[in-house]
Design a protein around this motif. Sequence first.
Motif, PDB file in Angstrom:
ATOM      1  N   TYR A  18       1.681   2.831  -1.525  1.00 25.44           N
ATOM      2  CA  TYR A  18       3.099   2.632  -1.189  1.00 25.44           C
ATOM      3  C   TYR A  18       3.552   1.287  -1.761  1.00 25.44           C
ATOM      4  O   TYR A  18       4.206   0.502  -1.098  1.00 25.44           O
ATOM      5  CB  TYR A  18       3.301   2.635   0.331  1.00 25.44           C
ATOM      6  CG  TYR A  18       2.750   3.860   1.000  1.00 25.44           C
ATOM      7  CD1 TYR A  18       3.537   5.003   1.161  1.00 25.44           C
ATOM      8  CD2 TYR A  18       1.422   3.896   1.458  1.00 25.44           C
ATOM      9  CE1 TYR A  18       3.025   6.144   1.764  1.00 25.44           C
ATOM     10  CE2 TYR A  18       0.907   5.044   2.058  1.00 25.44           C
ATOM     11  CZ  TYR A  18       1.718   6.159   2.202  1.00 25.44           C
ATOM     12  OH  TYR A  18       1.213   7.287   2.800  1.00 25.44           O
TER      13      TYR A  18
ATOM     14  N   MET B 298       7.482   2.555  -4.578  1.00 24.84           N
ATOM     15  CA  MET B 298       8.612   2.873  -3.704  1.00 24.84           C
ATOM     16  C   MET B 298       9.926   2.821  -4.483  1.00 24.84           C
ATOM     17  O   MET B 298      10.759   3.713  -4.377  1.00 24.84           O
ATOM     18  CB  MET B 298       8.657   1.890  -2.520  1.00 24.84           C
ATOM     19  CG  MET B 298       7.502   2.019  -1.545  1.00 24.84           C
ATOM     20  SD  MET B 298       7.385   3.619  -0.709  1.00 24.84           S
ATOM     21  CE  MET B 298       8.730   3.514   0.449  1.00 24.84           C
ATOM     22  N   ARG B 299      10.090   1.761  -5.274  1.00 25.56           N
ATOM     23  CA  ARG B 299      11.345   1.630  -6.040  1.00 25.56           C
ATOM     24  C   ARG B 299      11.481   2.745  -7.078  1.00 25.56           C
ATOM     25  O   ARG B 299      12.570   3.312  -7.247  1.00 25.56           O
ATOM     26  CB  ARG B 299      11.404   0.255  -6.714  1.00 25.56           C
ATOM     27  CG  ARG B 299      11.705  -0.865  -5.716  1.00 25.56           C
ATOM     28  CD  ARG B 299      11.631  -2.248  -6.347  1.00 25.56           C
ATOM     29  NE  ARG B 299      11.708  -3.287  -5.324  1.00 25.56           N
ATOM     30  CZ  ARG B 299      12.847  -3.848  -4.912  1.00 25.56           C
ATOM     31  NH1 ARG B 299      13.986  -3.496  -5.466  1.00 25.56           N
ATOM     32  NH2 ARG B 299      12.823  -4.761  -3.958  1.00 25.56           N
TER      33      ARG B 299
ATOM     34  N   ILE C 265       2.484  -9.180  -1.127  1.00 28.01           N
ATOM     35  CA  ILE C 265       1.612  -8.176  -0.492  1.00 28.01           C
ATOM     36  C   ILE C 265       2.118  -6.773  -0.829  1.00 28.01           C
ATOM     37  O   ILE C 265       3.309  -6.499  -0.789  1.00 28.01           O
ATOM     38  CB  ILE C 265       1.554  -8.348   1.044  1.00 28.01           C
ATOM     39  CG1 ILE C 265       1.195  -9.798   1.409  1.00 28.01           C
ATOM     40  CG2 ILE C 265       0.531  -7.387   1.657  1.00 28.01           C
ATOM     41  CD1 ILE C 265       1.095 -10.051   2.899  1.00 28.01           C
ATOM     42  N   ASP C 266       1.190  -5.922  -1.183  1.00 27.89           N
ATOM     43  CA  ASP C 266       1.494  -4.524  -1.480  1.00 27.89           C
ATOM     44  C   ASP C 266       0.587  -3.633  -0.638  1.00 27.89           C
ATOM     45  O   ASP C 266      -0.578  -3.976  -0.423  1.00 27.89           O
ATOM     46  CB  ASP C 266       1.210  -4.227  -2.959  1.00 27.89           C
ATOM     47  CG  ASP C 266       2.504  -4.053  -3.741  1.00 27.89           C
ATOM     48  OD1 ASP C 266       3.532  -3.720  -3.119  1.00 27.89           O
ATOM     49  OD2 ASP C 266       2.468  -4.264  -4.966  1.00 27.89           O
ATOM     50  N   LEU C 267       1.134  -2.506  -0.201  1.00 28.30           N
ATOM     51  CA  LEU C 267       0.298  -1.525   0.483  1.00 28.30           C
ATOM     52  C   LEU C 267      -0.093  -0.476  -0.560  1.00 28.30           C
ATOM     53  O   LEU C 267       0.781   0.142  -1.184  1.00 28.30           O
ATOM     54  CB  LEU C 267       1.089  -0.884   1.628  1.00 28.30           C
ATOM     55  CG  LEU C 267       0.339   0.091   2.524  1.00 28.30           C
ATOM     56  CD1 LEU C 267      -0.795  -0.608   3.260  1.00 28.30           C
ATOM     57  CD2 LEU C 267       1.300   0.723   3.531  1.00 28.30           C
TER      58      LEU C 267
ATOM     59  N   ASN D 169       6.854 -11.781  -1.677  1.00 28.56           N
ATOM     60  CA  ASN D 169       6.616 -10.388  -2.112  1.00 28.56           C
ATOM     61  C   ASN D 169       5.228 -10.232  -2.738  1.00 28.56           C
ATOM     62  O   ASN D 169       5.059  -9.528  -3.719  1.00 28.56           O
ATOM     63  CB  ASN D 169       7.669  -9.948  -3.124  1.00 28.56           C
ATOM     64  CG  ASN D 169       8.927  -9.481  -2.429  1.00 28.56           C
ATOM     65  OD1 ASN D 169       8.845  -8.831  -1.385  1.00 28.56           O
ATOM     66  ND2 ASN D 169      10.069  -9.843  -2.964  1.00 28.56           N
TER      67      ASN D 169
ATOM     68  N   SER E  57      10.171   5.727  -6.899  1.00 30.02           N
ATOM     69  CA  SER E  57      10.447   6.987  -6.196  1.00 30.02           C
ATOM     70  C   SER E  57      11.913   7.050  -5.789  1.00 30.02           C
ATOM     71  O   SER E  57      12.556   8.100  -5.892  1.00 30.02           O
ATOM     72  CB  SER E  57       9.565   7.110  -4.953  1.00 30.02           C
ATOM     73  OG  SER E  57       8.222   7.217  -5.324  1.00 30.02           O
TER      74      SER E  57
ATOM     75  N   ASP F 131       5.350  -1.706  -3.942  1.00 30.47           N
ATOM     76  CA  ASP F 131       6.751  -2.009  -4.212  1.00 30.47           C
ATOM     77  C   ASP F 131       7.227  -1.214  -5.431  1.00 30.47           C
ATOM     78  O   ASP F 131       8.281  -0.579  -5.407  1.00 30.47           O
ATOM     79  CB  ASP F 131       6.883  -3.519  -4.450  1.00 30.47           C
ATOM     80  CG  ASP F 131       8.331  -3.957  -4.487  1.00 30.47           C
ATOM     81  OD1 ASP F 131       8.954  -3.985  -3.414  1.00 30.47           O
ATOM     82  OD2 ASP F 131       8.822  -4.238  -5.596  1.00 30.47           O
TER      83      ASP F 131
ATOM     84  N   VAL G  10       3.770  -6.405   4.828  1.00 27.32           N
ATOM     85  CA  VAL G  10       4.426  -6.302   3.512  1.00 27.32           C
ATOM     86  C   VAL G  10       5.821  -6.950   3.496  1.00 27.32           C
ATOM     87  O   VAL G  10       6.094  -7.809   2.660  1.00 27.32           O
ATOM     88  CB  VAL G  10       4.448  -4.826   3.028  1.00 27.32           C
ATOM     89  CG1 VAL G  10       5.305  -4.679   1.786  1.00 27.32           C
ATOM     90  CG2 VAL G  10       3.033  -4.334   2.762  1.00 27.32           C
ATOM     91  N   PRO G  11       6.720  -6.578   4.453  1.00 28.09           N
ATOM     92  CA  PRO G  11       8.052  -7.196   4.389  1.00 28.09           C
ATOM     93  C   PRO G  11       8.075  -8.640   4.912  1.00 28.09           C
ATOM     94  O   PRO G  11       9.079  -9.334   4.737  1.00 28.09           O
ATOM     95  CB  PRO G  11       8.895  -6.294   5.300  1.00 28.09           C
ATOM     96  CG  PRO G  11       7.951  -5.592   6.181  1.00 28.09           C
ATOM     97  CD  PRO G  11       6.636  -5.534   5.480  1.00 28.09           C
TER      98      PRO G  11
END
Lengths: 584, 148
Positions: free
Chosen positions: A566, A571-572, A561-563, A559, A574, A568, A553-554
């Motif tokens: 979880y 996560m942001r 790829i996403d899991l 940018n 949250s 992007d 991902v990183p």
Amino acid sequence: MSEQVDAGTGEGRRIGVFICHCGGNISDYVDVAKVRDALKDEPDVVVSETELFACSDGTQKEMVQAIKDKKLDGLVVASCSPKLHQITFQGVSKRADLNPYSYTQVNVREQCSWAHTDDHEGATEKAIGLVRAGVAKTRLSRPLEPLVVKTLPKTMVVGGGVAGLRAAIGLADIGLGVVIVERASTLGGWVAELGPMFPNEHSGREQIDFLIEEVAKRPSITILTDAELVSKSGSFGNYITEVRVKGQDQMVTAEVGTIVVATGFDTYQPEVGEFGYGIEGVLTLPEFTKLVDGSKGPLIYKDKPVRTIAYVYCVGNRQPAPGNEYCSKFCCAATVHASLKIAARDSELRQYHLHRDIRTYGKFELMYSESRERGSVYMKFPDETPPSVAKMADGRLAVTVVDTQTGNEELTLPADLVVLVTGMVPRKNQDLTSVLKLPVGVDGFYNEIHPKLRPVETVVAGVMIAGACQSPKTLSESVASGLAAVTQSAGILLKGFAELDPLVATVDTEACTGCTDKCLASCPYDAITTVDTDGRKVAEISAAVCKGCGGCVPICPENAIDLLGYTDAQMRASIDSLAKEPVS
Amino acid sequence: MTTIVETGFKPRILVFSTNNISDPGIDLAGSRHMHYPAQVSTMSVPCSSGLKPGWILHAFEQGLDGVFIGSDGDECALLDDCGKRTGSIIAQAQELMKAKGIEPQRLKMAALCSVCAEPFVGYMREFSATLTKLGPISTAAPAAAVAS
């Protein structure tokens, strides 16, 4: 999800929030009503309620009904660690026809109320932030289907003691292949060395021989002795293991679906000088039972008749930290049983039991009563004043004890033998612990996920623990946990397939520029490949091969790829929720 | 000589933990009722190598005072070089922070195991003290950086 939901922001969803009191485990420290009220005003939250016990049967049913009645498309339960009840509430979602991946568990017990029992206001504000972050994550969740993987109908049992042998028989009878890996040259472990045992007076050796005979009758059990498990690879349901067998150059490879670890315990070895250990006539419990079981008639020690025995209980157990703080559970019963055996051979023998309290629970209580009827004397000493043992001028032993039941009087008892009632200690198994990545608890024994709810599972999926490697156990408790591991293995393997969380990495093909050298190199599992889409080269990730670590991902410069679970955006969102002022 | 003024400032800390390794360690701290500041909140991910440097910066920009990463290190069941990867993510995040004038001490990493309850509580108390001295976060780029 209804059509009014904005796919990008998740706005318009219908999320239900349930905040658990956990009896008082949470609500004694977190103002759950305040959390509920704060969440009521959160966008897209249509239900915000508190529950006394969210995991209780009745409440689960009510939650299912609420999801249906209020047409919820997202569920958040703020309760204990997801290690305990994530599965429970995913089940609630499923029963209400809600996708289980639209469920988020928020840990407000282990990571909030219990950690901040000193700061109720702080804990409440923290809980509000955590639940809001859970709502943010749920708002952006997508419905997902579990991944289905085939599983191998075979289990490896590490350790051929009583728990391992009984588990192996159970596994074979339920239709699974078994490989027993035993480090010693023979099967049987500690129990094989024991004499007659309560309640049937069958010796440990007889019981082990019976199990070995039963194992031999089952062709689906393979036995490897002088053998050690040295590596484990593969994934849940499909582990590839290597076993080193003494005298063989080649490693033995075994492919198994699950692994049951039943590596047992070691006995506590007192230091020289600890309660007089080292003085002639001061024995540990295993040394004493060997002496009793290896002789006949009245007890003789070093050619002298034994007229008086003093037992000192809880040696090396129930000690203040950094000593062993736990209770070994079997030792009271084993000592009382040994004292009964010897009393039956010598009615003149005087026996003094110096204890902190006698824990002969369950049926063992019968032995304790019988022992007192036969004249054994029990004296309870205070925790802070343990007995002391010294050698007298005439060569006999003297035990000094404060007896709480006779007004804390200090008594000195002459004795021919002093038995230090020693318990169990965790076995040193560093190599196996690191091969299987087994979690070790504060007391040094292997840790289960939960002592009541998931008593043989570990955090390593498909790897179970049984017997005294988990905690001190009596023989019957060891066997029971071995059988629990059988049931657990059967639950995983007999279907022939398992469902795994589909929380894998995905590529946004629109954003992917097809550079792919970085992401391909970042995946040690070769889950990422290059494919042509509409004449364009893009990265593709195989859901079946991906382990869901998110390591790629990183790495992606675009940018792209996403899991899943979880992402992007999740996560942001949250982080935004956590950063919001706790009480607005 | 500086005079320490009691401001009542309690730094807010975001901890990134991992589902199978550091999260059980943090759970254990709670199970044993060990105390650390309630301004510490945890977000769990499968592996610390999957964290984006941008998420760390985002946390600071949203006003959180410190970010702590409980890395899997050698314990990682998923990636052999997890420690190196997480280290590289930290280095990239430090670069992003520098550009925004955020003190490097606001980001901390340590390997946390599944039973590392005591180390975790120790790190949190220490980190909280460090951040209290630093004061609340300010993400405005310093004048010098803007000028250059």
